[in-house]
Write an enzyme that holds these catalytic residues in place. Structure first.
Site, PDB file in Angstrom:
ATOM      1  N   TYR A  77       6.297  -2.911  11.278  1.00  0.00           N
ATOM      2  CA  TYR A  77       7.523  -3.346  11.088  1.00  0.00           C
ATOM      3  C   TYR A  77       8.513  -2.674  12.382  1.00  0.00           C
ATOM      4  O   TYR A  77       9.489  -2.646  12.605  1.00  0.00           O
ATOM      5  CB  TYR A  77       8.307  -2.858   9.783  1.00  0.00           C
ATOM      6  CG  TYR A  77       7.600  -2.998   8.625  1.00  0.00           C
ATOM      7  CD1 TYR A  77       7.548  -4.184   8.140  1.00  0.00           C
ATOM      8  CD2 TYR A  77       6.838  -1.981   7.976  1.00  0.00           C
ATOM      9  CE1 TYR A  77       6.813  -4.370   6.902  1.00  0.00           C
ATOM     10  CE2 TYR A  77       5.941  -2.356   6.720  1.00  0.00           C
ATOM     11  CZ  TYR A  77       6.176  -3.593   6.427  1.00  0.00           C
ATOM     12  OH  TYR A  77       5.514  -4.032   5.131  1.00  0.00           O
ATOM     13  N   ARG A 125      13.840   0.021  13.256  1.00  0.00           N
ATOM     14  CA  ARG A 125      13.775   1.007  11.924  1.00  0.00           C
ATOM     15  C   ARG A 125      14.610   2.154  12.042  1.00  0.00           C
ATOM     16  O   ARG A 125      15.503   2.279  11.009  1.00  0.00           O
ATOM     17  CB  ARG A 125      12.332   1.555  11.730  1.00  0.00           C
ATOM     18  CG  ARG A 125      11.170   0.529  11.572  1.00  0.00           C
ATOM     19  CD  ARG A 125       9.921   0.775  11.031  1.00  0.00           C
ATOM     20  NE  ARG A 125      10.012   1.371   9.787  1.00  0.00           N
ATOM     21  CZ  ARG A 125      10.168   2.507   9.195  1.00  0.00           C
ATOM     22  NH1 ARG A 125      10.158   3.277  10.259  1.00  0.00           N
ATOM     23  NH2 ARG A 125      10.327   2.671   7.979  1.00  0.00           N
ATOM     24  N   GLY A 141       0.709  -1.121   0.031  1.00  0.00           N
ATOM     25  CA  GLY A 141      -0.068  -0.051   0.098  1.00  0.00           C
ATOM     26  C   GLY A 141       0.906   1.204   0.164  1.00  0.00           C
ATOM     27  O   GLY A 141       1.807   1.231  -0.513  1.00  0.00           O
ATOM     28  N   CYS A 157      24.341  -2.430  23.351  1.00  0.00           N
ATOM     29  CA  CYS A 157      25.833  -2.216  23.177  1.00  0.00           C
ATOM     30  C   CYS A 157      26.057  -2.250  21.582  1.00  0.00           C
ATOM     31  O   CYS A 157      26.671  -2.968  21.168  1.00  0.00           O
ATOM     32  CB  CYS A 157      26.485  -3.258  23.721  1.00  0.00           C
ATOM     33  SG  CYS A 157      26.123  -3.547  25.278  1.00  0.00           S
ATOM     34  N   GLU A 158      25.605  -1.253  20.895  1.00  0.00           N
ATOM     35  CA  GLU A 158      25.641  -0.771  19.369  1.00  0.00           C
ATOM     36  C   GLU A 158      25.478   0.744  19.414  1.00  0.00           C
ATOM     37  O   GLU A 158      24.708   1.073  19.963  1.00  0.00           O
ATOM     38  CB  GLU A 158      24.679  -1.422  18.501  1.00  0.00           C
ATOM     39  CG  GLU A 158      24.487  -2.992  18.528  1.00  0.00           C
ATOM     40  CD  GLU A 158      25.316  -3.563  17.649  1.00  0.00           C
ATOM     41  OE1 GLU A 158      26.043  -2.837  16.644  1.00  0.00           O
ATOM     42  OE2 GLU A 158      25.512  -5.091  17.580  1.00  0.00           O
ATOM     43  N   TYR A 194      17.116   1.706   8.722  1.00  0.00           N
ATOM     44  CA  TYR A 194      16.836   2.521   7.608  1.00  0.00           C
ATOM     45  C   TYR A 194      17.174   4.296   7.876  1.00  0.00           C
ATOM     46  O   TYR A 194      16.687   5.040   7.282  1.00  0.00           O
ATOM     47  CB  TYR A 194      15.436   2.344   7.227  1.00  0.00           C
ATOM     48  CG  TYR A 194      14.911   1.048   7.401  1.00  0.00           C
ATOM     49  CD1 TYR A 194      15.297   0.089   6.246  1.00  0.00           C
ATOM     50  CD2 TYR A 194      13.993   0.746   8.152  1.00  0.00           C
ATOM     51  CE1 TYR A 194      14.903  -1.169   6.119  1.00  0.00           C
ATOM     52  CE2 TYR A 194      13.699  -0.672   7.823  1.00  0.00           C
ATOM     53  CZ  TYR A 194      13.956  -1.653   7.047  1.00  0.00           C
ATOM     54  OH  TYR A 194      13.797  -2.814   6.966  1.00  0.00           O
ATOM     55  N   PRO A 215      -1.715  -4.036   1.554  1.00  0.00           N
ATOM     56  CA  PRO A 215      -1.101  -2.839   2.426  1.00  0.00           C
ATOM     57  C   PRO A 215      -0.598  -3.501   3.763  1.00  0.00           C
ATOM     58  O   PRO A 215      -1.423  -4.310   4.379  1.00  0.00           O
ATOM     59  CB  PRO A 215      -2.244  -1.966   2.392  1.00  0.00           C
ATOM     60  CG  PRO A 215      -3.339  -2.585   2.382  1.00  0.00           C
ATOM     61  CD  PRO A 215      -3.114  -3.963   1.470  1.00  0.00           C
ATOM     62  N   GLY A 216       0.476  -2.949   4.169  1.00  0.00           N
ATOM     63  CA  GLY A 216       0.603  -3.409   5.591  1.00  0.00           C
ATOM     64  C   GLY A 216       0.888  -2.202   6.508  1.00  0.00           C
ATOM     65  O   GLY A 216       0.380  -1.813   7.461  1.00  0.00           O
ATOM     66  N   ARG A 217       2.049  -1.430   6.067  1.00  0.00           N
ATOM     67  CA  ARG A 217       2.559  -0.093   6.914  1.00  0.00           C
ATOM     68  C   ARG A 217       1.074   0.839   7.231  1.00  0.00           C
ATOM     69  O   ARG A 217       0.708   1.603   8.196  1.00  0.00           O
ATOM     70  CB  ARG A 217       3.382   0.688   5.897  1.00  0.00           C
ATOM     71  CG  ARG A 217       4.101   1.943   6.652  1.00  0.00           C
ATOM     72  CD  ARG A 217       5.104   2.600   5.772  1.00  0.00           C
ATOM     73  NE  ARG A 217       5.933   1.829   5.274  1.00  0.00           N
ATOM     74  CZ  ARG A 217       7.150   1.288   5.549  1.00  0.00           C
ATOM     75  NH1 ARG A 217       7.694   1.958   6.744  1.00  0.00           N
ATOM     76  NH2 ARG A 217       7.915   0.637   4.509  1.00  0.00           N
TER      77      ARG A 217
END
Ligand code: LLP
Length: 416
Positions: free
Chosen positions: A370, A311, A238, A341-342, A315, A273-275
């Site tokens: 997501y 996310r 979507g 720890c990143e 991204y 559609p998902g988001r």
């Protein structure tokens, strides 16, 4: 609005976020049933002029409450694994409203899909078509198959979520699709029922859709002129949503593009559609553990991490972060970070936000899609609970996983 301030406190519908936090602790995801409904209905209304099925993309959020709510509304499902098919069926989504997408479906997964006689398997390669045929014949069944074609169109979205360019791994190469359809239409185990396309996610521009759908219309005409009948046209994911200052197109504008490009063909339209169904229907609520200053820089350390919502790290995605309790004081500039720890465990860099103190709650907005579905137990952190709200009620759909359960499938080798 479903996430709103009342007397400077954030509510999900009519539930005070603080009340949920008090009951189940933080972090947690919180979904609004009303928003979910509204988002689904927006597509349903926009597509009313078509014979259509909305196949909610389960990967965005496979929460059983979310799926059950959508099932009640009549939604179908787009699944990409036997696991997603299992949970969709459990939620009450009928098999004849399920489409199965994915570039690497295993034989076992295909067997499940064929046995369940789902609406459509979107095959993505000649090898997969062969495998579907063989599997169906073994089962003495016919599989409903569409080819997911790759229209070679630039969706103008983030490179990691672009799927419709010919150098992406997805779909059947445009120039080979016709031949594969011809071959598949002669296979005993296959019933050709449709065509599918998906060009990417978080699209904010309708033109790539228009381009892809126009190509699909041409392909459908070419197929039907050869006597290969196409019942379903599956248009993939979507619309994009607003995370910050984006202005996504409306469902009505999207439907106009569908009408203009495919209307004349008079087919059953499927969308996945998902988001845009679940994204802005969910938030991630977290507590400030510490704040600290390092020279000029301020850090706000919260108890949610990149394992709970990946996310931003993956991204560079923007999520608006709101204090659950508005203090109405001058904002500061700070990095809002998790405890992992990143160095990439950062939700927001140099964000303008009201000053926060230890124990304050924050809400990471538009985290319904997501978010939980991509979470992990990195740093051996339990998956966080997921709550659904409806009016004044809230319900814990998924409990916080405890350490004992996290270790349940672990076994110490017998030689130790
Ligand atoms: N159909 C197919 C075949 C897909 O691959 C996807 C998403 C969808 C439908 C749903 O698309 P939507 O309506 O949600 O845009 N993890 C990324 C998004 C990955 C999307 C993958 N495919 C993110 O967090 O932005």
């Amino acid at each position: 609005m479903c996430f709103n301030y009342k007397n400077d406190v954030l509510f999900a519908e009519d539930v005070n976020i603080k009340d949920i936090a008090q009951k189940i602790g933080t972090p947690f995801y919180c979904y609004s049933d009303k928003k979910l409904n509204g988002n689904y209905q927006a597509y349903k209304n926009a597509l009313a002029e078509f014979n259509n099925t909305i196949c909610y993309s389960v990967k965005a959020n496979p929460n059983l409450g979310v799926l059950s709510a959508l099932a009640r509304l009549g939604s179908g499902a787009d699944v990409v694994s036997a696991g997603e098919m299992y949970v969709a069926l459990k939620a009450g989504i009928p098999a004849d409203k399920i489409v199965f997408s994915g570039v690497g479906k295993t034989r076992a997964e295909l067997r499940e899909a064929i046995k369940n006689q789902i609406l459509q398997i979107n095959a993505e390669s000649a090898a997969e078509v062969e495998t579907i045929n063989r599997t169906a014949l073994e089962l003495g069944l016919k599989a409903n198959v569409a080819l997911r074609v790759n229209p070679d169109v630039d969706a103008r979205t983030h490179v990691k979520i672009t799927t419709g360019k010919k150098d992406n791994k997805f779909g059947v190469n445009w120039d080979e699709a016709l031949n594969l359809y011809r071959a598949a239409s002669k296979m005993e185990g296959i019933r050709i029922c449709g065509i599918a396309v998906h060009i990417g996610s978080q699209l904010l521009d309708l033109e790539p859709f228009r381009f892809a759908f126009t190509k699909i219309a041409q392909m459908v005409c070419a197929l039907e002129s050869e006597g290969i009948t196409i019942k379903n046209i599956d248009l993939g994911g979507g619309l994009g949503i607003n995370y910050n200052v984006e202005l996504p197109p409306t469902c009505a504008a999207y439907a106009r593009v569908v009408q203009e490009t495919l209307g004349k063909l008079n087919k059953h339209i499927i969308i996945e559609p998902g988001r845009s169904v679940v994204g802005n229907a969910g938030i991630l609520v977290s507590e400030v553990i510490y704040t600290k200053n390092m020279g000029e820089k301020k850090f706000i350390i919260i108890d949610a991490g990149m394992n709970d919502l990946i996310r931003p790290a993956m991204y560079d995605a923007w999520h608006t972060i709101m204090p659950v309790n508005k203090k109405r004081v001058a904002p500061v500039i700070a990095d809002i970070v998790g405890p992992i720890c990143e160095s990439s465990d950062v939700f927001a860099k140099d964000r303008i936000i009201e000053p926060l103190a230890q124990g304050d709650l924050v809400a990471v907005m538009s985290a319904g899609a997501y978010g939980a579905s991509m979470s992990s137990i990195y740093n051996f952190r339990p998956l966080v609970p997921e709550v659904m709200v409806r009016g004044r009620e809230f319900f814990v759909v998924r409990e916080r996983i405890n350490y004992e359960n996290m270790l349940r499938e672990h076994h110490v080798p017998s030689w130790l």
